[in-house]
Design a protein around this motif. Structure first.
Motif, PDB file in Angstrom:
ATOM      1  N   GLU A  45       2.043 -29.822  15.910  1.00 34.69           N
ATOM      2  CA  GLU A  45       1.221 -29.044  14.987  1.00 34.69           C
ATOM      3  C   GLU A  45       0.182 -29.897  14.255  1.00 34.69           C
ATOM      4  OE1 GLU A  45       3.842 -25.331  13.645  1.00 34.69           O
ATOM      5  OE2 GLU A  45       4.691 -27.268  13.142  1.00 34.69           O
ATOM      6  N   GLY A  46       0.274 -31.199  14.439  1.00 39.08           N
ATOM      7  CA  GLY A  46      -0.753 -32.067  13.860  1.00 39.08           C
ATOM      8  C   GLY A  46      -0.457 -32.586  12.468  1.00 39.08           C
ATOM      9  N   ALA A  70      12.259 -46.095  11.971  1.00 34.16           N
ATOM     10  CA  ALA A  70      11.378 -46.522  13.072  1.00 34.16           C
ATOM     11  C   ALA A  70      10.158 -45.614  13.213  1.00 34.16           C
ATOM     12  CB  ALA A  70      12.171 -46.548  14.378  1.00 34.16           C
ATOM     13  N   ILE A  71      10.281 -44.344  12.841  1.00 36.79           N
ATOM     14  CA  ILE A  71       9.147 -43.426  13.053  1.00 36.79           C
ATOM     15  C   ILE A  71       8.325 -43.211  11.779  1.00 36.79           C
ATOM     16  CG2 ILE A  71      10.180 -42.182  15.009  1.00 36.79           C
ATOM     17  CD1 ILE A  71      10.932 -39.923  13.018  1.00 36.79           C
ATOM     18  N   SER A  72       8.720 -43.848  10.677  1.00 36.22           N
ATOM     19  CA  SER A  72       7.996 -43.588   9.421  1.00 36.22           C
ATOM     20  C   SER A  72       7.405 -44.879   8.844  1.00 36.22           C
ATOM     21  CB  SER A  72       8.942 -42.946   8.394  1.00 36.22           C
ATOM     22  OG  SER A  72       9.988 -43.836   8.070  1.00 36.22           O
ATOM     23  N   THR A  73       6.431 -44.706   7.965  1.00 29.80           N
ATOM     24  CA  THR A  73       5.815 -45.855   7.273  1.00 29.80           C
ATOM     25  C   THR A  73       5.946 -45.643   5.768  1.00 29.80           C
ATOM     26  OG1 THR A  73       4.113 -45.904   8.996  1.00 29.80           O
ATOM     27  CG2 THR A  73       3.695 -47.215   7.012  1.00 29.80           C
ATOM     28  N   PRO A  74       6.543 -46.587   5.047  1.00 25.96           N
ATOM     29  CA  PRO A  74       6.592 -46.446   3.583  1.00 25.96           C
ATOM     30  C   PRO A  74       5.164 -46.434   3.018  1.00 25.96           C
ATOM     31  CG  PRO A  74       8.062 -48.199   4.321  1.00 25.96           C
ATOM     32  CD  PRO A  74       7.232 -47.796   5.514  1.00 25.96           C
ATOM     33  N   ILE A  75       4.933 -45.530   2.075  1.00 26.09           N
ATOM     34  CA  ILE A  75       3.599 -45.440   1.444  1.00 26.09           C
ATOM     35  C   ILE A  75       3.791 -45.626  -0.065  1.00 26.09           C
ATOM     36  CG2 ILE A  75       1.538 -43.966   1.123  1.00 26.09           C
ATOM     37  CD1 ILE A  75       1.693 -43.746   3.992  1.00 26.09           C
ATOM     38  N   PRO A  76       3.833 -46.865  -0.548  1.00 24.39           N
ATOM     39  CA  PRO A  76       4.084 -47.059  -1.983  1.00 24.39           C
ATOM     40  C   PRO A  76       2.840 -47.002  -2.868  1.00 24.39           C
ATOM     41  CG  PRO A  76       4.248 -49.168  -0.827  1.00 24.39           C
ATOM     42  CD  PRO A  76       3.888 -48.131   0.210  1.00 24.39           C
ATOM     43  N   HIS A  77       1.628 -47.151  -2.264  1.00 23.53           N
ATOM     44  CA  HIS A  77       0.421 -47.306  -3.088  1.00 23.53           C
ATOM     45  C   HIS A  77      -0.426 -46.044  -3.117  1.00 23.53           C
ATOM     46  CE1 HIS A  77       1.486 -51.490  -2.659  1.00 23.53           C
ATOM     47  NE2 HIS A  77       1.401 -51.371  -1.354  1.00 23.53           N
ATOM     48  N   LYS A  78      -0.984 -45.766  -4.282  1.00 17.81           N
ATOM     49  CA  LYS A  78      -1.862 -44.595  -4.411  1.00 17.81           C
ATOM     50  C   LYS A  78      -3.176 -44.994  -5.067  1.00 17.81           C
ATOM     51  CE  LYS A  78      -1.947 -40.107  -6.736  1.00 17.81           C
ATOM     52  NZ  LYS A  78      -1.148 -38.972  -7.195  1.00 17.81           N
ATOM     53  N   HIS A  79      -4.265 -44.453  -4.536  1.00 20.10           N
ATOM     54  CA  HIS A  79      -5.591 -44.685  -5.128  1.00 20.10           C
ATOM     55  C   HIS A  79      -6.263 -43.336  -5.317  1.00 20.10           C
ATOM     56  CE1 HIS A  79      -4.946 -48.732  -3.578  1.00 20.10           C
ATOM     57  NE2 HIS A  79      -4.656 -48.158  -2.426  1.00 20.10           N
ATOM     58  N   LEU A 106       5.731 -39.651   8.046  1.00 17.49           N
ATOM     59  CA  LEU A 106       5.939 -39.604   9.491  1.00 17.49           C
ATOM     60  C   LEU A 106       5.262 -38.367  10.076  1.00 17.49           C
ATOM     61  CD1 LEU A 106       8.200 -37.312   9.388  1.00 17.49           C
ATOM     62  CD2 LEU A 106       9.840 -39.133   9.513  1.00 17.49           C
ATOM     63  N   HIS A 107       5.185 -38.367  11.401  1.00 23.25           N
ATOM     64  CA  HIS A 107       4.568 -37.235  12.076  1.00 23.25           C
ATOM     65  C   HIS A 107       5.627 -36.136  12.201  1.00 23.25           C
ATOM     66  CE1 HIS A 107       1.169 -35.671  14.079  1.00 23.25           C
ATOM     67  NE2 HIS A 107       1.717 -35.568  15.261  1.00 23.25           N
ATOM     68  N   ARG A 108       5.234 -34.887  11.883  1.00 17.28           N
ATOM     69  CA  ARG A 108       6.209 -33.791  11.918  1.00 17.28           C
ATOM     70  C   ARG A 108       6.866 -33.690  13.290  1.00 17.28           C
ATOM     71  NH1 ARG A 108       7.025 -28.212  12.917  1.00 17.28           N
ATOM     72  NH2 ARG A 108       7.603 -26.986  11.090  1.00 17.28           N
ATOM     73  N   LEU A 109       6.068 -33.884  14.341  1.00 14.44           N
ATOM     74  CA  LEU A 109       6.623 -33.810  15.694  1.00 14.44           C
ATOM     75  C   LEU A 109       7.699 -34.878  15.893  1.00 14.44           C
ATOM     76  CD1 LEU A 109       6.656 -32.809  18.630  1.00 14.44           C
ATOM     77  CD2 LEU A 109       4.708 -34.289  19.096  1.00 14.44           C
ATOM     78  N   ASP A 110       7.465 -36.087  15.368  1.00 17.26           N
ATOM     79  CA  ASP A 110       8.475 -37.150  15.505  1.00 17.26           C
ATOM     80  C   ASP A 110       9.742 -36.783  14.732  1.00 17.26           C
ATOM     81  OD1 ASP A 110       6.678 -38.597  16.988  1.00 17.26           O
ATOM     82  OD2 ASP A 110       6.032 -39.888  15.340  1.00 17.26           O
ATOM     83  N   LEU A 111       9.562 -36.119  13.587  1.00 16.01           N
ATOM     84  CA  LEU A 111      10.733 -35.714  12.791  1.00 16.01           C
ATOM     85  C   LEU A 111      11.591 -34.715  13.567  1.00 16.01           C
ATOM     86  CD1 LEU A 111      12.331 -35.536  10.063  1.00 16.01           C
ATOM     87  CD2 LEU A 111      10.791 -33.687   9.420  1.00 16.01           C
ATOM     88  N   VAL A 112      10.963 -33.635  14.047  1.00 13.82           N
ATOM     89  CA  VAL A 112      11.774 -32.605  14.725  1.00 13.82           C
ATOM     90  C   VAL A 112      12.334 -33.138  16.050  1.00 13.82           C
ATOM     91  CG1 VAL A 112      10.922 -30.509  13.617  1.00 13.82           C
ATOM     92  CG2 VAL A 112       9.651 -31.438  15.555  1.00 13.82           C
ATOM     93  N   THR A 113      11.562 -34.008  16.721  1.00 12.38           N
ATOM     94  CA  THR A 113      12.064 -34.583  17.978  1.00 12.38           C
ATOM     95  C   THR A 113      13.303 -35.427  17.695  1.00 12.38           C
ATOM     96  OG1 THR A 113       9.826 -34.612  18.876  1.00 12.38           O
ATOM     97  CG2 THR A 113      11.430 -36.024  19.971  1.00 12.38           C
ATOM     98  N   GLY A 195      -4.624 -32.598   9.470  1.00 13.39           N
ATOM     99  CA  GLY A 195      -4.671 -33.148  10.814  1.00 13.39           C
ATOM    100  C   GLY A 195      -4.311 -34.616  10.804  1.00 13.39           C
ATOM    101  N   ASN A 196      -4.373 -35.238  11.980  1.00 11.94           N
ATOM    102  CA  ASN A 196      -4.043 -36.662  12.076  1.00 11.94           C
ATOM    103  C   ASN A 196      -5.021 -37.358  13.010  1.00 11.94           C
ATOM    104  OD1 ASN A 196      -2.540 -37.337  14.883  1.00 11.94           O
ATOM    105  ND2 ASN A 196      -2.233 -35.215  14.303  1.00 11.94           N
ATOM    106  N   PHE A 197      -5.048 -38.666  12.914  1.00  9.11           N
ATOM    107  CA  PHE A 197      -5.998 -39.460  13.710  1.00  9.11           C
ATOM    108  C   PHE A 197      -5.337 -40.798  14.013  1.00  9.11           C
ATOM    109  CE2 PHE A 197      -6.557 -39.758   9.188  1.00  9.11           C
ATOM    110  CZ  PHE A 197      -6.423 -41.112   8.971  1.00  9.11           C
ATOM    111  N   PRO A 198      -5.739 -41.458  15.134  1.00 11.86           N
ATOM    112  CA  PRO A 198      -5.184 -42.790  15.412  1.00 11.86           C
ATOM    113  C   PRO A 198      -5.725 -43.778  14.385  1.00 11.86           C
ATOM    114  CG  PRO A 198      -6.427 -41.918  17.302  1.00 11.86           C
ATOM    115  CD  PRO A 198      -6.701 -41.008  16.146  1.00 11.86           C
ATOM    116  N   ARG A 199      -4.864 -44.536  13.736  1.00 10.32           N
ATOM    117  CA  ARG A 199      -5.315 -45.409  12.645  1.00 10.32           C
ATOM    118  C   ARG A 199      -6.404 -46.374  13.090  1.00 10.32           C
ATOM    119  NH1 ARG A 199      -4.074 -50.454  10.374  1.00 10.32           N
ATOM    120  NH2 ARG A 199      -2.467 -50.893  11.905  1.00 10.32           N
ATOM    121  N   LEU A 200      -6.214 -46.943  14.289  1.00  9.88           N
ATOM    122  CA  LEU A 200      -7.159 -47.985  14.694  1.00  9.88           C
ATOM    123  C   LEU A 200      -8.498 -47.428  15.165  1.00  9.88           C
ATOM    124  CD1 LEU A 200      -4.614 -50.429  16.290  1.00  9.88           C
ATOM    125  CD2 LEU A 200      -5.709 -50.561  14.053  1.00  9.88           C
TER     126      LEU A 200
END
Ligand SMILES: Cc1cc2nc3c(=O)[nH]c(=O)nc-3n(C[C@H](O)[C@H](O)[C@H](O)COP(=O)(O)OP(=O)(O)OC[C@H]3O[C@@H](n4cnc5c(N)ncnc54)[C@H](O)[C@@H]3O)c2cc1C
Length: 441
Positions: A45-46, A70-79, A106-113, A195-200
């Motif tokens: 679903e994006g 493994a499928i998530s990234t900690p996000i401690p900082h806010k701007h 994390l990506h919702r698809l990775d969570l449900v998978t 939506g989502n995008f490839p970081r690089l």
């Protein structure tokens, strides 16, 4: 099926909350069936989902912590920035200090998978797709659930985890002659482009993982979460036609128009939304309902997750709050299953009432917080602008609210009573419940 046969739970909906409940009931040894309308429980679903400390405690108990980390990234900082990219507030979220763990994305698809693939085969076999709920009949012994394809399933009780447009809720309200207000309990004031995008794929050295960039401005606001491999955005604005209780379906044209309208808005100090949208993998547009039902159950029918309580995503608590629903129900259902007692309609009704009472305080606070935040970040009125742009950066009210109001309430939330928390982490606010405590010799 007689009233003394073991408990069997029929779950409507195999979304994030239905699958989390499946994990819990599997561990609890409670029989269940999931009926999912779509052809898969792992649709793309994006969207991304923020996972908070209370959900990580559950994953730890269920033995899913390595997979979820493994499928998530900690996000401690806010701007926080203006539309032109000027940053006016930067800080660390309170979660890690208060509860030992930062919010992770994390990506919702990775969570449900992950929730689905880690179930044993015997539990996977209890999940049926292409099964759209059409009716529920109460019988003296339990419930019979009928699907649109004519198949039917018997159980002791039904749990509606079928999302914001819940058919379970509609059937429950019709059977109980609930007032009109309960039929459409949610109102939509805002819409969200996500939506989502490839970081690089993105230019700019500031796009390092672990940051939540938020643009707050009059009538439109954004959240932009940067994970290891991908980033996720959500742009909020009021519904062009004003608040409604009706369902809105959006087209690809609506998505393009929304993206065009906000293309010059900065989503980080260096990137505009236009820069990001060029690289998008998948985008969606959704109405963002708000509200909660008065009654989460009637007789042998109960509701969890978005089916009973819907918030806008700003505070990242929709899924996390639903997880707390199914933890409380898991504790109660396990006890009922093991009681050896006849499972009467009265007993099920009492169990659901206990569940609703336990969830009341935190859910109401979450609803209030989300409602306040979306109006503040879109500067709905001069006072909200003043608060967000000038008062909050100086006084740090966000962090204060998080640590002094939400933090103590979060720390009171239940964990599964029968499982150990092997990697429990404490922050400055101790957890009230510890699950199974194993004393080491
Ligand atoms: C853009 C966006 C970003 C979000 N970000 C966050 C976040 O950061 N953190 C967070 O905690 N929450 C977030 N949320 C909220 C979170 O996604 C929801 O709270 C969560 O998905 C609710 O899960 P659910 O299983 O209750 O409902 P849903 O996800 O709606 O799943 C319901 C399931 O029921 C099925 N179903 C529906 N009708 C029937 C039927 N008649 N018969 C059988 N099956 C049926 C559906 O197909 C679906 O699989 C976000 C939401 C959005 C839209």
């Amino acid at each position: 099926m007689t009233a003394t046969t073991p408990l069997k739970v029929i779950i409507i909906g195999g979304g994030p909350i239905g699958l989390t409940l499946a994990q819990i009931l599997t561990s609890a040894g409670v029989d269940f069936t999931i009926l999912e309308r779509r052809s898969t429980v792992t649709p793309e679903e994006g969207a991304g989902i923020a996972i908070g400390p209370t959900s990580f405690r559950l994953y730890d108990q269920l033995g899913l912590l390595p997979q979820m980390e493994a499928i998530s990234t900690p996000i401690p900082h806010k701007h926080v920035l203006q539309r032109d990219g000027k940053v006016y507030n930067s800080y660390e979220f309170h979660l890690r200090a208060c509860h030992g763990r930062a919010m992770a994305f994390l990506h919702r698809l990775d969570l449900v998978t992950t929730l689905f693939s880690t179930l044993p085969d015997s539990a996977k076999a209890k999940i049926h797709v292409n099964k759209s709920l059409s009716d529920i009949t109460l019988t003296p012994e339990g419930v019979t659930v009928t699907c649109a394809d004519g198949t039917s399933y018997n159980g002791t009780l039904v749990i509606g985890a079928d999302g914001v447009h819940s058919k379970t809720r509609k059937i429950m309200n019709s059977l109980s002659n609930a007032p009109e207000s309960e039929t459409l309990p949610f109102e939509t004031t805002f819409q969200g482009l996500f939506g989502n995008f490839p970081r690089l794929s993105l230019p700019g050295s500031e796009i390092e993982p672990g940051h939540d960039w938020e643009c707050h401005s009059g009538g439109v606001s954004s959240q932009f979460f940067v994970g290891r491999d991908r980033g996720w955005f959500i742009i909020y604005r009021p519904l062009p036609g004003g608040p409604t209780r009706e369902r809105i379906d959006y087209t690809d044209e609506d998505i393009k128009q929304f993206a065009e309208d906000v293309k010059d808005m900065h989503v980080t100090n260096k990137l505009t939304f236009g820069d990001v949208f060029k690289n998008v993998n998948k985008a969606g547009l959704t109405q963002l309902q708000e509200g909660a039902v008065k009654n989460r159950s009637w007789k042998r029918i109960g509701l969890v997750g978005d089916a009973c309580d819907k918030i806008t995503p700003n505070v990242g608590l929709g899924y996390n709050n639903g997880v707390l629903d199914v933890i409380v129900l898991g504790n109660l259902l396990k006890k009922l299953n093991e009681s050896g007692e006849e499972i009467t309609e009265e007993k099920v009704g009492k169990l659901f009432k206990e569940y609703q009472a336990e969830r009341k305080e935190f859910s109401e606070k979450v609803d209030d917080a989300a409602r306040g935040v979306i109006r503040t970040v879109t500067h709905t009125g001069f006072m909200k602008y003043l608060l967000d742009r000038w008062i909050n950066p100086v006084l740090g009210l966000d962090k204060l609210y998080g640590s002094k109001v939400m933090g103590p309430l979060m720390a009171k939330q239940q964990v599964l009573e029968w499982l150990e928390e092997k990697n429990g982490i404490d922050g400055s606010i101790p957890w009230a419940h510890k699950g199974l405590v194993v004393t080491k010799a």
